[in-house]
Design a protein around this motif. Structure first.
Motif, mmCIF file in Angstrom:
data_model
loop_
_atom_site.group_PDB
_atom_site.id
_atom_site.type_symbol
_atom_site.label_atom_id
_atom_site.label_comp_id
_atom_site.label_asym_id
_atom_site.label_seq_id
_atom_site.Cartn_x
_atom_site.Cartn_y
_atom_site.Cartn_z
ATOM 1 N N TYR A 120 -33.240 115.559 -15.502
ATOM 2 C CA TYR A 120 -34.490 116.306 -15.689
ATOM 3 C C TYR A 120 -34.464 117.138 -16.953
ATOM 4 C CZ TYR A 120 -31.252 119.672 -13.845
ATOM 5 O OH TYR A 120 -30.132 120.430 -13.672
ATOM 6 N N ARG A 124 -36.776 115.415 -20.846
ATOM 7 C CA ARG A 124 -37.451 114.756 -19.726
ATOM 8 C C ARG A 124 -38.066 115.745 -18.744
ATOM 9 N NH1 ARG A 124 -32.972 111.997 -21.072
ATOM 10 N NH2 ARG A 124 -33.360 109.903 -21.901
ATOM 11 N N THR A 127 -41.355 114.563 -17.370
ATOM 12 C CA THR A 127 -41.196 113.497 -16.369
ATOM 13 C C THR A 127 -40.934 114.121 -15.005
ATOM 14 O OG1 THR A 127 -39.974 112.471 -18.167
ATOM 15 C CG2 THR A 127 -40.141 111.240 -16.110
ATOM 16 N N TRP A 128 -40.091 115.153 -15.001
ATOM 17 C CA TRP A 128 -39.780 115.855 -13.745
ATOM 18 C C TRP A 128 -41.034 116.537 -13.180
ATOM 19 C CZ3 TRP A 128 -35.722 116.459 -10.359
ATOM 20 C CH2 TRP A 128 -35.808 117.538 -9.477
ATOM 21 N N GLY A 131 -43.213 114.236 -11.672
ATOM 22 C CA GLY A 131 -42.603 113.837 -10.410
ATOM 23 C C GLY A 131 -42.868 114.837 -9.292
ATOM 24 N N HIS A 212 -45.902 108.777 -15.574
ATOM 25 C CA HIS A 212 -44.462 108.915 -15.307
ATOM 26 C C HIS A 212 -43.700 107.773 -15.974
ATOM 27 C CE1 HIS A 212 -41.395 110.797 -12.711
ATOM 28 N NE2 HIS A 212 -40.948 109.593 -12.390
ATOM 29 N N LEU A 215 -43.644 107.943 -19.738
ATOM 30 C CA LEU A 215 -42.626 108.884 -20.216
ATOM 31 C C LEU A 215 -41.226 108.285 -20.087
ATOM 32 C CD1 LEU A 215 -44.052 112.195 -18.746
ATOM 33 C CD2 LEU A 215 -43.931 111.545 -21.138
ATOM 34 N N VAL A 216 -40.973 107.583 -18.966
ATOM 35 C CA VAL A 216 -39.653 106.978 -18.768
ATOM 36 C C VAL A 216 -39.378 105.971 -19.882
ATOM 37 C CG1 VAL A 216 -38.347 105.419 -17.291
ATOM 38 C CG2 VAL A 216 -39.537 107.355 -16.298
#
Ligand code: HEM
Ligand code: FES
Lengths: 247, 301
Positions: A120, A124, A127-128, A131, A212, A215-216
């Motif tokens: 995280y 990132r 992204t977290w 999530g 998501h 971003l990944v």
């Protein structure tokens, strides 16, 4: 490869047609064959497993919606009809009901792996955060879906759930009343929950999953914490990076 | 910050949008409270909206040169500014940009606001229950409970069925006194049950009303074990106040249940009881003490 290509070239025409006009084929290849660290771990498939669980819910949900009737008088009879009379109804309903738990459990396992891997951290964080919103929406999806069979468990569990929301300081009573669609659970509450469950939340979840994954893909996945590979370098710029990639 | 630095800087975040958002929130709150508050919200959002637009326009160099100079403090010559004649004060591209955004915003608002209102409004407007006829007063023997169930809104059907425990306390002065306790557990809303025999075989049904005599020593909740005495006071478990009650009226010898209200606690019993009333609130919300401050406004009911 090139031999095959010439032998079966005509098979590729539709694909080439699509690629020339949209670039989609290249895009999909980019997604599927993107570079990941050489020592990725099985736990890093949990995100994809969560995605699969979501797709199962979306598909079986659409099928159930073809037979389910969201009003106070016919909801429970329609559920009985699906389970007892319709071909494979018990199966699809079972998939959706058990799949709901699987989806939530996988989401938390994925979250746990991201946490334990420290994945995280910069860059990132977003992204977290996306999530975390997905967890909240996923739980809301479970809560709204639970009412739909309209049996005693569903009704009282929802009563309790709504009233738990009601105990939040200051705004709680308003949230509870919004969820109920009135002063009490009433004839509109069921269709309200149904609309939230099958239209509002899935659309939001699907959109956020898109963000998501964007971003990944954009940031690449992290190596496990025990990785021997140098951190921080992008695989593309490392000599010999190609040998290390899977795909 | 060094005021003389040469590089153009990104404008810092402005607080006007926050004020604007607060105005909108106040106006929405007004929708459920009263119209004066809507007006107040509109005024707040207009004022901050105008300030916001002025500010945004100023940052883009739309407003006069004076505004630009003021950034450097009084007396400071500032950088050399080209004479106004050669400087385009209001470039067309900025105008088009702002008007596209503005028109887009208006169109978006025209579509979104009514839809949002439709989603939220019905939950808060036109609430309230009609009085419901529970039949002749003679149906209720003195000092003993009757479990009454009825549809509070027969048009909605069974989903509107309510249950109340009704006890006739005899006359208070010249007026009959009734205790009507709601079965809605004030922990989280499960249906509380009479602790004691319920005489199903002696039940009476007329219209959507069913009356079942019972002899409870108190009431208990199946969900998390909340226990109440026969006045509805909490005696054990997680509930935070006494059971809610219904107001009542008597017309032509019939008992009518009215609106529910919440009760912090009851002192004494029967017609002599002192009831600490409060506004009807959701389960789990304290009706007295410091914790009740957490729930200052209740939605309309
Ligand atoms: C609908 C639910 C979700 C789906 C479909 C999903 C999907 C994915 C996928 C396919 C990946 C690729 C890497 C991997 O599989 O581990 C990923 C990575 C990631 N996910 Fe999720 N996810 C979801 C929920 C969450 C939640 C609840 C969190 C945490 C709050 C989260 C945080 C992250 C982070 C930080 C990454 C990057 C990990 C890395 O780069 O190694 N996701 N997600
Ligand atoms: S709902 Fe009655 S004790 Fe929890």
């Amino acid at each position: 490869m090139s031999n095959q290509r010439s032998k079966y070239e005509h098979l590729m025409y539709p694909v080439d047609w699509l690629e020339e006009r949209s670039g989609l084929v290249g895009g999909i290849k980019y997604f599927l064959f993107r570079k990941v660290p050489g020592d990725v771990n099985w736990f890093q498939t949990l995100g994809a497993a969560t995605l699969t669980a979501f797709l199962v819910q979306a598909t079986t949900g659409v099928m159930l919606a073809m037979y389910y009737k969201p009003d106070a008088k016919s909801a429970y009879p329609s559920i009985e009809h699906i389970t007892n009379d319709l071909f494979a109804g018990w199966l699809v309903r079972g998939m959706h009901r058990w799949g709901a738990s699987v989806f939530i459990i996988l989401m938390f396992m994925h979250m746990g792996r991201v946490f334990l891997f420290g994945a995280y951290k910069y860059p990132r964080e977003l992204t977290w955060i996306v999530g975390v919103i997905l967890v909240a929406l996923g739980l809301a999806e479970g809560f709204t879906g639970y009412l739909l069979p309209w049996d005693q468990t569903a009704y009282w569990a929802t009563t309790v759930g709504i009233n738990i929301n009601g105990t939040a300081p200051f705004l709680g009573p308003f949230i509870a009343q919004f969820l109920q669609g009135g002063e009490f659970i009433n004839a509109d509450t069921l269709s309200r929950f149904y609309a939230i469950h099958m239209l509002l939340l899935p659309a939001m979840i699907a959109g956020l999953i898109g963000l998501h994954l964007y971003l990944v893909i954009r940031l690449g996945v992290t190596s496990p914490p025990w990785s021997k590979e140098a951190a921080g370098g992008s695989n593309d710029s490392e000599p010999g990076a190609d040998e290390e990639t899977h795909g | 910050m060094d005021p003389r630095r040469k590089t153009p800087h990104v404008p810092g975040p402005s607080l006007w949008p926050v004020g604007f958002a607060i105005g909108v929130a106040v106006a929405l709150l007004g929708l459920v409270v009263r119209w004066q508050i809507i007006a107040l919200g509109i005024v707040i959002s207009l004022v901050f909206g105008i300030l916001w637009i002025r500010d945004a326009a100023g940052r883009r160099g739309i407003t006069e040169t004076v505004e630009v100079e003021s950034e450097y403090g009084p007396g400071h010559p500032g950088p050399t500014i080209p004479p106004p004649s050669t400087r385009e004060k209001y470039p067309r591209s900025v105008f088009l940009e702002l008007s596209t955004l503005g028109v887009g915003g208006v169109i978006g608002g025209l579509v979104t606001l009514p839809a949002l209102g439709f989603m939220i409004g019905p939950a808060f407007l036109k609430q309230g229950v009609k009085d419901h006829d529970l039949g002749p007063v003679e149906n209720f023997p003195q000092d003993s409970f009757v479990v009454a169930t009825y549809m509070s809104d027969p048009a909605q059907g069974e989903v509107s069925r309510r249950t109340a425990f009704v006890r006739y306390n005899g006359l208070l002065g010249s007026q009959p006194s009734f205790t009507i306790i709601s079965n809605h557990c004030v922990h989280l809303g499960c249906p509380v049950q009479p602790n004691g025999p319920v005489y199903d075989k002696q039940s009476k049904t007329f219209g959507d009303v069913t009356l079942i005599p019972a002899k409870p020593s108190g009431f208990g909740c199946p969900c998390h074990g909340g226990q109440y005495d026969s006045e509805g006071n909490r005696v054990a478990g997680p509930p935070v106040r006494a059971l809610d009650r219904y107001s009542f009226s008597i017309r032509n010898g019939h008992l009518f249940v009215g609106a529910p209200y919440s009760v912090a606690k009851v002192e004494g019993v029967g017609s002599a009881a002192k009831i600490h009333k409060s506004a009807y609130s959701y389960p789990g919300e304290q009706a007295d003490g410091v914790e009740s401050w957490l729930y200052p406004i209740q939605p309309p009911n």
